[in-house]
Design a protein around this motif. Structure first.
Motif, short mmCIF file in Angstrom:
data_model
loop_
_atom_site.label_atom_id
_atom_site.label_comp_id
_atom_site.label_asym_id
_atom_site.label_seq_id
_atom_site.Cartn_x
_atom_site.Cartn_y
_atom_site.Cartn_z
N ALA A 452 -13.39 3.97 -2.87
CA ALA A 452 -12.77 3.81 -1.55
C ALA A 452 -11.71 2.72 -1.55
CB ALA A 452 -13.84 3.50 -0.51
N LEU A 453 -11.80 1.75 -2.47
CA LEU A 453 -10.76 0.72 -2.54
C LEU A 453 -9.41 1.33 -2.89
CD1 LEU A 453 -12.73 -2.16 -4.28
CD2 LEU A 453 -12.03 -2.02 -1.89
N PHE A 454 -9.40 2.39 -3.71
CA PHE A 454 -8.15 3.10 -3.98
C PHE A 454 -7.63 3.76 -2.70
CE2 PHE A 454 -10.06 2.92 -8.22
CZ PHE A 454 -8.98 2.55 -9.00
N ASP A 455 -8.56 4.33 -1.91
CA ASP A 455 -8.15 4.93 -0.64
C ASP A 455 -7.52 3.89 0.27
OD1 ASP A 455 -9.23 7.33 -1.49
OD2 ASP A 455 -11.16 6.99 -0.52
N ALA A 456 -8.11 2.69 0.30
CA ALA A 456 -7.59 1.63 1.16
C ALA A 456 -6.18 1.24 0.75
CB ALA A 456 -8.52 0.42 1.11
N ILE A 457 -5.94 1.14 -0.55
CA ILE A 457 -4.61 0.76 -1.03
C ILE A 457 -3.59 1.86 -0.70
CG2 ILE A 457 -3.25 0.36 -3.12
CD1 ILE A 457 -5.74 -1.04 -4.25
N ASP A 458 -3.97 3.12 -0.90
CA ASP A 458 -3.07 4.23 -0.56
C ASP A 458 -2.77 4.23 0.93
OD1 ASP A 458 -2.98 5.06 -3.18
OD2 ASP A 458 -4.55 6.58 -2.94
N TYR A 459 -3.77 3.93 1.73
CA TYR A 459 -3.58 3.90 3.19
C TYR A 459 -2.63 2.78 3.59
CZ TYR A 459 -4.83 4.06 8.15
OH TYR A 459 -4.79 4.17 9.52
N MET A 460 -2.82 1.60 2.98
CA MET A 460 -1.92 0.48 3.27
C MET A 460 -0.49 0.84 2.91
SD MET A 460 -4.23 -2.68 1.81
CE MET A 460 -2.93 -3.90 2.03
N LYS A 461 -0.31 1.47 1.76
CA LYS A 461 1.04 1.84 1.32
C LYS A 461 1.68 2.85 2.29
CE LYS A 461 1.49 4.70 -2.13
NZ LYS A 461 1.51 5.25 -3.51
N GLU A 462 0.94 3.87 2.66
CA GLU A 462 1.49 4.89 3.55
C GLU A 462 1.80 4.30 4.92
OE1 GLU A 462 0.12 9.13 5.61
OE2 GLU A 462 -1.00 8.30 3.93
N LEU A 463 0.89 3.46 5.43
CA LEU A 463 1.09 2.89 6.77
C LEU A 463 2.29 1.96 6.80
CD1 LEU A 463 -0.35 2.83 9.59
CD2 LEU A 463 -1.38 0.69 8.84
N GLN A 464 2.39 1.07 5.79
CA GLN A 464 3.44 0.05 5.82
C GLN A 464 4.82 0.62 5.53
OE1 GLN A 464 3.08 -2.98 6.85
NE2 GLN A 464 5.13 -3.74 6.39
N PHE A 465 4.90 1.51 4.54
CA PHE A 465 6.21 1.94 4.05
C PHE A 465 6.70 3.25 4.66
CE2 PHE A 465 4.63 -0.87 0.71
CZ PHE A 465 5.69 -1.74 0.61
N TYR A 466 5.86 3.95 5.40
CA TYR A 466 6.30 5.20 5.99
C TYR A 466 6.13 5.26 7.50
CZ TYR A 466 6.47 6.77 1.17
OH TYR A 466 6.76 6.88 -0.16
N GLU A 467 5.28 4.40 8.06
CA GLU A 467 5.09 4.41 9.50
C GLU A 467 5.61 3.13 10.16
OE1 GLU A 467 1.57 6.01 11.17
OE2 GLU A 467 1.01 7.08 9.36
N VAL A 468 5.39 1.98 9.51
CA VAL A 468 5.95 0.74 10.05
C VAL A 468 7.42 0.63 9.68
CG1 VAL A 468 5.85 -1.78 9.97
CG2 VAL A 468 3.74 -0.45 10.02
N MET A 469 7.73 0.69 8.39
CA MET A 469 9.10 0.53 7.90
C MET A 469 9.76 1.91 7.76
SD MET A 469 8.30 -2.34 4.95
CE MET A 469 10.01 -2.38 4.40
N ARG A 470 10.36 2.36 8.83
CA ARG A 470 11.09 3.62 8.75
C ARG A 470 12.54 3.40 8.35
NH1 ARG A 470 9.14 7.39 13.85
NH2 ARG A 470 7.09 7.91 13.01
#
Length: 787
Positions: A452-470
């Motif tokens: 699940a730690l891999f899931d958390a890192i993937d989630y952080m990446k998707e959230l920060q670089f595709y939803e926050v930083m458009r």
């Protein structure tokens, strides 16, 4: 050799399969403890030695401009031991072979060389000379990332003028152990680097002759840093000070200290889980072993062996796999620590990073490992001691079988005798069944948690670089500019959309707590850069009040409706009070937000912008980057794709090694739990199964009974393991929180499936190994047994 010693060796050999699984689990726990605890000591010791030897400052301050005499007044403040005035500017760099603009931080140094705070360690080349003002030293990380060496040059915009900076050497500083650009979260050594330039040359380039805009100082031991910071702020306020801060808020130290804290937590948390499983395994194995050796214990006592001798024999037997696991884990842990030290040496820049084994850590690992083994074996030892010889001579009383709940169902009665035997064996000993389910659930939980730690890192990446930083590119001006600068940026080639922003440096105070940050003013209705919480909910910047991140709210200990004092470090530098309008649950950083117009009214003064978020045409980015490199008003340029690449590279360097190792260990533990459960069940029920063979049941039917029982236990344990995994993920998320990032609780469905598959594969492998044991059941011995 004593008879008990010979018996110990025979028993150890007989239970070699179970002991091998225990050895693997113990080795995993000890290896993690030794490696991570050694890294904690390695980082802490390297940091402290480096800071002391190279005179790392205690307090830092940036300002607009102050004459040299102000530095002397700062040195006269109470508690100040030494002061280093400097000239520091961030400039745009044109690095050969790099299309995007890079950012270089120019820091002044004395030429010729003389002692200073934040002393440099010259790793290659030579010190700059006064004869050539454009000579600089570059950080090794920046040089290596761009293939630069002494003798190479990079282009730079110095105060609106284009210059070639000539690299004459590479150096590192305790101020930049972790080299990261402005407003960044992860290092990008390709696009940000520190360059040290002669004091007079840098001052002349920026019109700072006889002045400084940066100050570093050390504090006399025993003097409170906070008091010195307050005095320094009062002194520098009239010179445009941006707020002094201590070492705790210095960016490089923050990251390094966070890594030390992370290794501190993981070196306790992960080994505790592994060694807890070890104690559980030993408890199951030894307590059941005593039950199968009742007659041997009785014989030993009948021949005169006392309780102490018998108890010590079983304690020594339990320590056989523990000692072997400690030895294997210590060796593997030291090797792994040596490999990690090389990774950390690349990640953090120390003058020397030679790993020296800490034998105190190894000794502590042995104490903890053996302690867990003794704790797990304690109940079995107590049982062996408490058996009375006359009672132990008798076989255990046969279990009383009753009709279970399932057998009262008519459809269940029509099933085969094998199914009835499985149901009765599970139901007649509910505590044993429950312990078996708990053990298997722990195995599932550990596997799912690490995955699940891999899931958390993937989630952080998707959230920060595709939803926050458009936005594709973020441009920050060297100084705040009027809104008319925004259309000029919009006319640059490849710009499809633009949204200005304002960042105001402030210090927030709530009671005795304070924190330096920047209030980010976002435009109303902006879509390029958004405020998105960990659950993907979007928040709008408030038009009244201040929106703070959950990390910042925890630091200041504030809630919605509370008031905070805001010390503004620009313009007329007002100090105002504002209400916390809300708390945003973000994963990275500790920001504060307001709507841009509301921020202008709050701060006062004219309408200005700090920079802009750009949406760009990928086909014209090279042209855009060439223009941005030439604009003198540009302070820094951040490219989202470059930051994403930096994030992925940083994760690969630091996290993935540890995570993949933990994943491998988790799989080992899962196999150890499943195999031990099946092997112990066979040891306990060997006579029963052999008796069934004598009564006419085929080998296949007997094997199905044993393995069917394990299959039922595994099926019941998997959903329980999912609950355990979520609890462990919550524990990891709460412990791994810092001012820089938070780990979210994210468990993807595929991760649950992976955990279940690992345990099922372990069960299948265990079944394959157990089948051959069932085939070797001694039917003759069963016929001779007196019941």
């Amino acid at each position: 050799m004593r008879p008990l010693d010979r018996k110990l060796l025979r028993d150890a050999w007989h239970y070699r399969g179970q002991f091998a699984a225990i050895i693997a689990v113990v080795a995993c726990g000890v290896e993690v403890f030794v490696a991570l605890r050694s890294m904690n000591g390695f980082l802490r010791g390297s940091r402290d030695r480096y800071y002391a030897e190279y005179r790392f400052a205690d307090v830092f301050a940036s300002l607009k401009r102050a004459p040299e005499e102000v530095a002397a007044r700062a040195a006269a403040l109470g508690g100040v031991r030494a002061v280093q005035p400097r000239v520091v500017f961030d400039v745009t760099l044109d690095v050969p072979g790099l299309s995007e603009p890079a950012v270089g931080r120019l820091v002044s140094i004395p030429v010729p060389r003389s002692p200073m705070l934040n002393e440099l360690h010259l790793s290659r080349g030579r010190w700059p000379t006064a004869a050539r003002p454009t000579e600089v030293l570059a950080s090794p990380a920046f040089s290596e990332a761009n293939g630069l060496a002494p003798g190479d040059s990079v282009g730079a915009v110095l105060n609106g003028r284009w210059e070639w900076l000539h690299i004459v050497g590479t150096a590192i500083s305790p101020e930049y152990v972790y080299e990261i650009g402005p407003s960044a979260v992860f290092p990008d050594n390709r696009r940000f680097g520190v360059l040290w330039m002669g004091r007079d040359a840098l001052a002349d380039a920026f019109g700072m002759r006889g002045a400084f805009n940066d100050l570093a100082l050390t504090v006399t031991p025993g003097i409170a840093t906070a008091a010195v910071i307050e005095d320094l702020d009062r002194l520098l306020s009239r010179y445009g000070g941006f707020g002094a801060y201590g070492r705790r808020e210095q960016v490089s130290h923050q990251f390094l200290d966070g890594e030390i804290e992370e290794t501190q937590v993981t070196s306790v948390l992960l080994p505790a889980v592994f060694l807890g499983v070890t104690a559980f395994l030993l408890h199951i194995v030894l307590s059941r072993l005593v039950g199968t050796q009742r007659d041997q214990i009785a014989t030993l006592k009948a021949f005169g062996y006392g309780n102490a001798a018998v108890g010590m024999h079983y304690l020594e037997l339990s320590l056989v796999p523990v000692v072997a696991g400690c030895a294997l884990g210590s060796a593997a842990g030291l090797w792994f620590a040596g490999q990690l030290s090389g990774v950390y040496a690349r990640f953090f820049q120390f003058p020397s990073a030679d790993f020296v084994p800490d034998w105190g850590v190894v000794g502590a690992a042995w104490v903890i490992g053996c302690g867990a083994g003794i704790l797990g074996a304690l109940w079995g030892v107590v049982r062996s001691v408490s058996l009375v010889p006359a009672e132990a001579m008798r076989p255990e009383a046969p279990a009383r079988f009753r009709r279970g709940m399932l057998e009262r169902i008519p459809a269940f009665r029509r099933l085969s005798p094998a199914v009835h035997i499985i149901e009765r064996n599970l139901g007649r000993r509910p505590i044993k069944t429950l312990l078996a389910i708990v053990g298997l659930a722990l195995a599932v939980g550990i596997v799912v948690t690490t995955r699940a730690l891999f899931d958390a890192i993937d989630y952080m990446k998707e959230l920060q670089f595709y939803e926050v930083m458009r936005e594709d590119v973020t441009v920050t001006f060297e100084e705040s500019r009027p809104p008319s600068a925004v259309p000029a940026l919009a006319r640059l080639p490849g710009v499809l959309g633009i949204e200005p922003f304002r960042a105001v440096p402030v210090r927030l105070r709530a009671g005795h707590r304070s924190y330096r940050t920047a209030i980010l003013g976002l435009p109303r209705g902006g879509r390029l850069h958004r405020i998105v919480e960990s659950d993907r909910r979007e928040r709008r910047p408030p038009e009244t009040g201040l929106l703070v991140s959950s990390v910042l709210a925890r630091i200041l200990d504030v809630r919605p409706g509370d008031e905070v004092t805001v010390e503004v470090f620009e313009g007329s530098r007002p100090t105002r009070v504002i209400t916390v309008a809300g708390i945003s649950d973000e994963l990275l950083g500790s920001p504060a937000y307001m709507e841009a117009e509301a921020l202008r009214r709050f701060v006062g003064g004219g309408e200005v912008v700090s920079g802009a978020f750009l949406a760009t045409d990928p086909r014209l980015t090279d042209s855009l980057y060439r223009r941005l490199k030439q604009l003198p008003a540009i302070g820094s340029v951040r490219v989202r794709d470059a930051e994403l690449h930096s994030f992925e590279r940083t994760i690969a360097e630091s996290f993935n090694i540890s995570l993949y190792t933990a994943m491998a260990f988790a799989c080992v533990i899962a196999f150890g739990m499943v195999y031990n459960g099946a092997r112990v069940a066979l040891s306990e029920r060997g006579r029963e199964l052999a008796s069934l063979r004598v009564l006419g049941f085929s080998r296949r039917e007997v094997t199905a009974m044993l393995l069917g029982e394990q299959a039922v236990l595994t099926a019941l344990a998997v959903p329980v393991g999912f609950v355990v995994a979520y609890g462990l993920c919550w524990l990891m998320a709460t412990r791994f929180q810092s001012e820089l990032y938070r780990i979210p609780i994210v468990v993807a469905p595929r991760t649950y499936l992976f955990g279940a598959l690992v345990v099922l594969v372990a069960a299948a492998m265990s079944a394959f190994l157990i089948r051959s044991r069932v085939a070797q059941l001694d039917l003759i011995a069963v016929l001779k047994t007196r019941e």
